[in-house]
Design a protein around this motif. Structure first.
Motif, PDB file in Angstrom:
ATOM      1  N   ASP A 103       0.827  -1.218   0.000  1.00 45.76           N
ATOM      2  CA  ASP A 103       0.000   0.000   0.000  1.00 45.76           C
ATOM      3  C   ASP A 103       0.856   1.261   0.000  1.00 45.76           C
ATOM      4  N   ALA A 104       2.003   1.196   0.666  1.00 45.97           N
ATOM      5  CA  ALA A 104       2.875   2.364   0.762  1.00 45.97           C
ATOM      6  C   ALA A 104       4.319   1.915   0.769  1.00 45.97           C
ATOM      7  N   ALA A 105       5.170   2.717   0.128  1.00 47.72           N
ATOM      8  CA  ALA A 105       6.609   2.490   0.155  1.00 47.72           C
ATOM      9  C   ALA A 105       7.276   3.767   0.634  1.00 47.72           C
ATOM     10  N   GLY A 134      -2.717   2.467  -7.177  1.00 46.51           N
ATOM     11  CA  GLY A 134      -3.193   3.510  -6.273  1.00 46.51           C
ATOM     12  C   GLY A 134      -2.343   3.658  -5.036  1.00 46.51           C
ATOM     13  N   GLY A 135      -1.209   2.955  -4.996  1.00 48.63           N
ATOM     14  CA  GLY A 135      -0.325   3.049  -3.840  1.00 48.63           C
ATOM     15  C   GLY A 135       0.430   4.360  -3.801  1.00 48.63           C
ATOM     16  N   ARG A 136       1.146   4.568  -2.723  1.00 46.28           N
ATOM     17  CA  ARG A 136       1.822   5.856  -2.523  1.00 46.28           C
ATOM     18  C   ARG A 136       3.271   5.635  -2.114  1.00 46.28           C
ATOM     19  N   LEU A 137       4.167   6.367  -2.806  1.00 44.48           N
ATOM     20  CA  LEU A 137       5.575   6.381  -2.447  1.00 44.48           C
ATOM     21  C   LEU A 137       5.865   7.661  -1.677  1.00 44.48           C
ATOM     22  N   VAL A 138       6.469   7.533  -0.511  1.00 49.22           N
ATOM     23  CA  VAL A 138       6.786   8.688   0.329  1.00 49.22           C
ATOM     24  C   VAL A 138       8.301   8.881   0.339  1.00 49.22           C
ATOM     25  N   ILE A 139       8.736  10.063  -0.071  1.00 49.42           N
ATOM     26  CA  ILE A 139      10.164  10.390  -0.077  1.00 49.42           C
ATOM     27  C   ILE A 139      10.502  11.022   1.266  1.00 49.42           C
ATOM     28  N   VAL A 140      11.260  10.294   2.066  1.00 48.43           N
ATOM     29  CA  VAL A 140      11.638  10.762   3.401  1.00 48.43           C
ATOM     30  C   VAL A 140      13.076  11.277   3.409  1.00 48.43           C
ATOM     31  N   ALA A 141      13.941  10.624   2.640  1.00 49.41           N
ATOM     32  CA  ALA A 141      15.368  10.926   2.686  1.00 49.41           C
ATOM     33  C   ALA A 141      15.734  12.091   1.773  1.00 49.41           C
ATOM     34  N   MET A 142      16.825  12.763   2.117  1.00 51.80           N
ATOM     35  CA  MET A 142      17.384  13.795   1.249  1.00 51.80           C
ATOM     36  C   MET A 142      18.234  13.142   0.173  1.00 51.80           C
ATOM     37  N   HIS A 143      18.177  13.691  -1.040  1.00 48.13           N
ATOM     38  CA  HIS A 143      18.976  13.198  -2.161  1.00 48.13           C
ATOM     39  C   HIS A 143      19.975  14.269  -2.576  1.00 48.13           C
ATOM     40  N   GLU A 144      21.222  13.876  -2.784  1.00 44.02           N
ATOM     41  CA  GLU A 144      22.236  14.820  -3.237  1.00 44.02           C
ATOM     42  C   GLU A 144      22.288  14.897  -4.756  1.00 44.02           C
ATOM     43  N   ARG A 145      21.643  13.941  -5.447  1.00 39.86           N
ATOM     44  CA  ARG A 145      21.659  13.921  -6.904  1.00 39.86           C
ATOM     45  C   ARG A 145      20.239  13.754  -7.432  1.00 39.86           C
ATOM     46  N   PRO A 146      19.984  14.242  -8.659  1.00 39.75           N
ATOM     47  CA  PRO A 146      18.655  14.068  -9.255  1.00 39.75           C
ATOM     48  C   PRO A 146      18.363  12.600  -9.542  1.00 39.75           C
ATOM     49  N   VAL A 147      17.073  12.280  -9.626  1.00 41.65           N
ATOM     50  CA  VAL A 147      16.620  10.934  -9.963  1.00 41.65           C
ATOM     51  C   VAL A 147      15.840  11.017 -11.262  1.00 41.65           C
ATOM     52  N   GLU A 148      16.238  10.207 -12.249  1.00 41.87           N
ATOM     53  CA  GLU A 148      15.544  10.193 -13.531  1.00 41.87           C
ATOM     54  C   GLU A 148      14.397   9.180 -13.462  1.00 41.87           C
ATOM     55  N   LEU A 149      13.189   9.647 -13.734  1.00 48.95           N
ATOM     56  CA  LEU A 149      11.993   8.835 -13.542  1.00 48.95           C
ATOM     57  C   LEU A 149      11.118   8.882 -14.796  1.00 48.95           C
ATOM     58  N   ALA A 150      10.577   7.730 -15.212  1.00 45.24           N
ATOM     59  CA  ALA A 150       9.653   7.667 -16.344  1.00 45.24           C
ATOM     60  C   ALA A 150       8.231   7.867 -15.828  1.00 45.24           C
ATOM     61  N   PRO A 151       7.573   8.975 -16.139  1.00 42.80           N
ATOM     62  CA  PRO A 151       6.233   9.247 -15.613  1.00 42.80           C
ATOM     63  C   PRO A 151       5.214   8.163 -15.933  1.00 42.80           C
ATOM     64  N   LEU A 166       4.096   5.855 -13.269  1.00 46.26           N
ATOM     65  CA  LEU A 166       3.123   6.352 -12.291  1.00 46.26           C
ATOM     66  C   LEU A 166       1.721   6.390 -12.902  1.00 46.26           C
ATOM     67  N   LEU A 167       1.669   6.794 -14.159  1.00 43.15           N
ATOM     68  CA  LEU A 167       0.392   6.974 -14.835  1.00 43.15           C
ATOM     69  C   LEU A 167      -0.415   5.681 -14.916  1.00 43.15           C
ATOM     70  N   MET A 168       0.258   4.582 -15.276  1.00 43.11           N
ATOM     71  CA  MET A 168      -0.467   3.336 -15.552  1.00 43.11           C
ATOM     72  C   MET A 168      -1.080   2.703 -14.315  1.00 43.11           C
ATOM     73  N   THR A 169      -0.611   3.083 -13.144  1.00 47.37           N
ATOM     74  CA  THR A 169      -1.145   2.491 -11.907  1.00 47.37           C
ATOM     75  C   THR A 169      -1.681   3.539 -10.941  1.00 47.37           C
ATOM     76  N   GLU A 170      -1.759   4.794 -11.406  1.00 45.01           N
ATOM     77  CA  GLU A 170      -2.208   5.896 -10.555  1.00 45.01           C
ATOM     78  C   GLU A 170      -1.439   5.935  -9.234  1.00 45.01           C
ATOM     79  N   THR A 171      -0.128   5.791  -9.382  1.00 48.09           N
ATOM     80  CA  THR A 171       0.754   5.858  -8.220  1.00 48.09           C
ATOM     81  C   THR A 171       0.991   7.315  -7.837  1.00 48.09           C
ATOM     82  N   ALA A 172       0.983   7.594  -6.551  1.00 48.31           N
ATOM     83  CA  ALA A 172       1.251   8.940  -6.046  1.00 48.31           C
ATOM     84  C   ALA A 172       2.624   8.976  -5.398  1.00 48.31           C
ATOM     85  N   ILE A 173       3.321  10.070  -5.622  1.00 47.55           N
ATOM     86  CA  ILE A 173       4.590  10.300  -4.929  1.00 47.55           C
ATOM     87  C   ILE A 173       4.429  11.558  -4.087  1.00 47.55           C
ATOM     88  N   VAL A 174       4.769  11.458  -2.822  1.00 44.90           N
ATOM     89  CA  VAL A 174       4.635  12.595  -1.930  1.00 44.90           C
ATOM     90  C   VAL A 174       5.952  12.809  -1.185  1.00 44.90           C
TER      91      VAL A 174
END
Length: 348
Positions: free
Chosen positions: A243-245, A265-282, A285-293
């Motif tokens: 349900d959540a990562a 419909g699950g949710r990914l929560v970003i808790v940690a600080m990142h020193e570098r960018p993350v390359e992500l394919a949108p 997220l679209l195909m499963t209605e995943t939320a990132i917060v």
């Protein structure tokens, strides 16, 4: 008094500074323990990537380096400033270290933890926990119950980071979760999930040492490099996905491997600080209605929640908390940066 002061990149010195005096509405604390945080490591090794501006006075506190460090700490009240009520000399307390403007859109919406001019006691202020004493507003102290030690009190702040992340995830009791990273915030997230009634939790961690630490606390783990993360999640959730990562690792693979493990419909929560960018394919997220917060810091209510759970015996420091002295601060930074240990509390 002695204090650990940040002067610039990889430059922290143990120095003698003047003892502080409480003003109206403030309390003087005899500091007990101050935790070394991932934010401290970012400030020390990569201040330019920390998100903090050390080149100009802080807009709320006016602070600039040299800065006493220590924003996750506990102490005992030694003196009260004029007009202080609800706190007594001798009280043992944890400190909510946030400075917020009270005027910006975030503050007006009850989110001082994302104030546009946010500051932290022990990062961008006059004082901090890595000193013998400090002064804070009485409104920032949370009195600890008798059953909560000063050692646990110094952990309230980092555990509140994880508590707030769980609150932000929207996960319900009985749900399932994946935690990427078994450092202090990952451990705190696991404890917070337990306190919220989430028992089916998998912790993904490539370090054998860190897996052993959290396994000893009772967690189920997987090595995401040598093991099969997808198979472990499938076994945990009967193939549904979690349900959540929670990204408590601050590394791109933690995010990229967690997203496919979420239920629709699950949710990914970003808790940690990142020193570098993350390359992500949108599309992922679209195909499963995943939320990132994203989630930053904590509210006063999160502190209350953690302290109440500590009083109920939810948190256990066995095997992952160690102590160091002020003279060991720089060496402790290097150890933690190198991946050794979990949480180091500096005894002031």
């Amino acid at each position: 008094m002695r204090a650990a002061r940040f002067h610039g990149k990889e430059d922290v010195r143990i120095e003698d500074v003047a003892d502080p005096t409480p003003g109206p509405g403030q309390v003087l604390l005899r500091n007990a323990f101050a935790g070394i945080c991932g934010s401290d490591l970012h400030v020390y090794f990569a201040p330019e990537a920390s998100g903090l501006d050390f080149a100009h006075p802080h807009p709320l506190t006016g602070s600039m380096p040299p800065q006493i460090l220590g924003h996750e700490f506990s102490g005992t009240v030694e003196a009260l400033g004029e007009g202080v009520e609800g706190v007594a000399v001798g009280d043992r307390v944890a400190v909510w270290p946030i400075y917020a403007c009270g005027e910006c859109a975030a503050c007006r919406r009850g989110k001082p933890n994302v104030c546009t001019r946010i500051g932290f006691h022990g990062l961008t202020s006059d004082g901090g926990g890595m000193a013998e004493r400090t002064v804070v507003d009485a409104s920032k102290v949370h009195v600890l119950p008798e059953s909560v030690s000063l050692e646990l009190g110094a952990l309230v702040e980092p555990m509140a980071v994880a508590w707030h992340a769980v609150e932000q995830s929207g996960i319900a009791a009985g749900g399932t979760a994946l935690v990427a990273g078994a450092g202090p915030i990952g451990i705190g997230t696991w404890f917070a999930l337990k306190a919220h009634g989430v028992e089916r939790v998998l912790v993904s961690e490539p370090s054998a040492e860190r897996r052993a630490i959290i396994e000893a606390l009772g967690a189920q783990t997987v090595d995401p490099v040598a093991g099969d993360l997808a198979a472990a999640v499938a076994a945990l959730t009967d193939g549904d996905g979690v349900d959540a990562a929670f990204d408590a690792a601050g590394a791109a693979p933690a995010i990229l491997t967690a997203i496919p493990q979420l239920t629709p419909g699950g949710r990914l929560v970003i808790v940690a600080m990142h020193e570098r960018p993350v390359e992500l394919a949108p599309v992922s997220l679209l195909m499963t209605e995943t939320a990132i917060v994203g989630t930053l810091a904590y509210t006063q209510a999160d502190f209350d929640g953690v302290i109440a759970a500590m009083a109920q015996g939810v948190y256990d420091t066995t095997g992952w908390v160690e102590h160091a002295g002020l003279d060991d601060v720089v060496a402790s930074f290097a150890r933690l940066r190198g991946g050794a240990g979990a949480k180091i509390l500096v005894a002031a």
